[in-house]
Design an enzyme around this catalytic site. Sequence first.
Site, mmCIF file in Angstrom:
data_model
loop_
_atom_site.group_PDB
_atom_site.id
_atom_site.type_symbol
_atom_site.label_atom_id
_atom_site.label_comp_id
_atom_site.label_asym_id
_atom_site.label_seq_id
_atom_site.Cartn_x
_atom_site.Cartn_y
_atom_site.Cartn_z
ATOM 1 N N ASN A 11 0.867 -1.180 0.000
ATOM 2 C CA ASN A 11 0.000 0.000 0.000
ATOM 3 C C ASN A 11 0.903 1.229 0.000
ATOM 4 O OD1 ASN A 11 -1.800 2.045 0.578
ATOM 5 N ND2 ASN A 11 -2.190 1.393 2.696
ATOM 6 N N TRP A 12 0.901 1.934 -1.118
ATOM 7 C CA TRP A 12 1.816 3.081 -1.241
ATOM 8 C C TRP A 12 1.274 4.339 -0.568
ATOM 9 C CZ3 TRP A 12 3.830 2.836 -7.041
ATOM 10 C CH2 TRP A 12 4.547 1.636 -7.208
ATOM 11 N N LYS A 13 0.048 4.277 -0.094
ATOM 12 C CA LYS A 13 -0.580 5.430 0.579
ATOM 13 C C LYS A 13 -0.408 6.693 -0.271
ATOM 14 C CE LYS A 13 0.273 3.270 4.983
ATOM 15 N NZ LYS A 13 0.243 3.397 6.427
ATOM 16 N N HIS A 97 -9.337 0.812 5.390
ATOM 17 C CA HIS A 97 -8.019 1.011 6.019
ATOM 18 C C HIS A 97 -8.197 1.908 7.241
ATOM 19 C CE1 HIS A 97 -3.891 2.232 6.664
ATOM 20 N NE2 HIS A 97 -3.539 1.176 5.965
ATOM 21 N N GLU A 99 -6.592 4.297 8.331
ATOM 22 C CA GLU A 99 -6.425 5.740 8.087
ATOM 23 C C GLU A 99 -7.715 6.320 7.507
ATOM 24 O OE1 GLU A 99 -2.759 5.338 5.887
ATOM 25 O OE2 GLU A 99 -1.803 4.705 7.753
ATOM 26 N N GLU A 169 -5.082 -5.473 10.676
ATOM 27 C CA GLU A 169 -4.029 -4.492 10.919
ATOM 28 C C GLU A 169 -4.280 -3.813 12.257
ATOM 29 O OE1 GLU A 169 -2.203 -3.148 6.990
ATOM 30 O OE2 GLU A 169 -4.009 -1.957 7.232
ATOM 31 N N GLY A 175 2.682 1.734 10.923
ATOM 32 C CA GLY A 175 3.627 2.840 10.792
ATOM 33 C C GLY A 175 4.333 3.201 12.093
ATOM 34 N N SER A 215 3.681 -2.674 10.293
ATOM 35 C CA SER A 215 5.147 -2.697 10.405
ATOM 36 C C SER A 215 5.761 -4.030 9.984
ATOM 37 C CB SER A 215 5.587 -2.301 11.821
ATOM 38 O OG SER A 215 5.133 -0.994 12.115
ATOM 39 N N GLY A 236 2.894 -1.206 4.339
ATOM 40 C CA GLY A 236 2.919 0.223 4.034
ATOM 41 C C GLY A 236 4.345 0.678 3.783
ATOM 42 N N GLY A 237 4.985 1.182 4.842
ATOM 43 C CA GLY A 237 6.321 1.783 4.714
ATOM 44 C C GLY A 237 7.327 0.962 3.931
HETATM 45 C C1 PEP Z 1 -0.575 -0.186 6.083
HETATM 46 O O1 PEP Z 1 -0.583 0.910 5.610
HETATM 47 O O2 PEP Z 1 -1.525 -0.932 5.810
HETATM 48 C C2 PEP Z 1 0.528 -0.605 6.953
HETATM 49 C C3 PEP Z 1 0.464 -1.768 7.528
HETATM 50 O O3 PEP Z 1 1.586 0.270 7.110
HETATM 51 P P1 PEP Z 1 3.034 -0.076 7.738
HETATM 52 O O4 PEP Z 1 3.504 -1.330 7.075
HETATM 53 O O5 PEP Z 1 3.862 1.118 7.410
HETATM 54 O O6 PEP Z 1 2.839 -0.260 9.208
#
Ligand code: PEP
Length: 252
Positions: A11-13, A97, A99, A169, A175, A215, A236-237
């Site tokens: 997920n590039w957000k 998600h 966010e 999640e 994050g 993460s 994500g990251g």
């Molecule tokens: C996400 O955005 O779904 C996520 C899990 O982010 P990260 O891997 O950065 O925690």
Amino acid sequence: MGKRKALMAGNWKMHTTVVDGCQLAVDVSRACTDFPDREVLLAPPYTILSEVSHILKDSPIIVGSQNVCWEEKGAFTGEISPVMLKDAGGSAAIVGHSERRQIFGETDELVNRRLKGGLSFGLMMILCIGETLEEREAGRAFAVLYEQIKKGLADVAAVDMAKVVIAYEPVWAIGTGKTASNEQAQETHAFIRGVLEQIYEKNIAEQTRILYGGSVKPTNVDELMAQSDIDGALVGGAALDAKSFGRIINFQ
Ligand code: PEP
């Protein structure tokens, strides 16, 4: 890992310009061999969905969006429709998600509408669920997840579950660098599978992929993927770096 085909999703957000995103797609596709036992999905921002799909057209990598509306077209400012997503080369969408829920106030009812809308146009739908730290510490994690699953999947027919993926999640792990322990993640995934069995039936619960997100990194992916009810990762990251994501895709 269980008997289901693993899905490793990035997920590039709200990251990447046209140039960065296209380069990242090229680099990820180089890192990604065509494994028979796993699928890879990228969810770039809407602005480069079309370019990324074009770059990946001869690759097995699936392209999806980070959200989707339920209508085909109309007065829905700021939204994209399943038809627009497919037109841009996408075939999957993430909904719910944390966010979207926390920053933009999306409710389970809205997420359910998005999910059913995407399914009605044949998209693979990733439904994200997860509890906050406060909810976990208050011993309410399973109650919160139960509610999110029940409401998120309301009126989703058993036959459509073949196109649904759940992403667990924990909000406190997104994050933050904190990951649920392998035991915590496995226990929660097993609980989610149990809820699916309760709503549908054993077969469907056994076939539905449940991804872990929060993460996920090259250093923890192998042990997470070794858990019997973890069928993949939503990243994500670490998905913004082709080397890291490449290692995650190539989990052992
Ligand atoms: C996400 O955005 O779904 C996520 C899990 O982010 P990260 O891997 O950065 O925690």
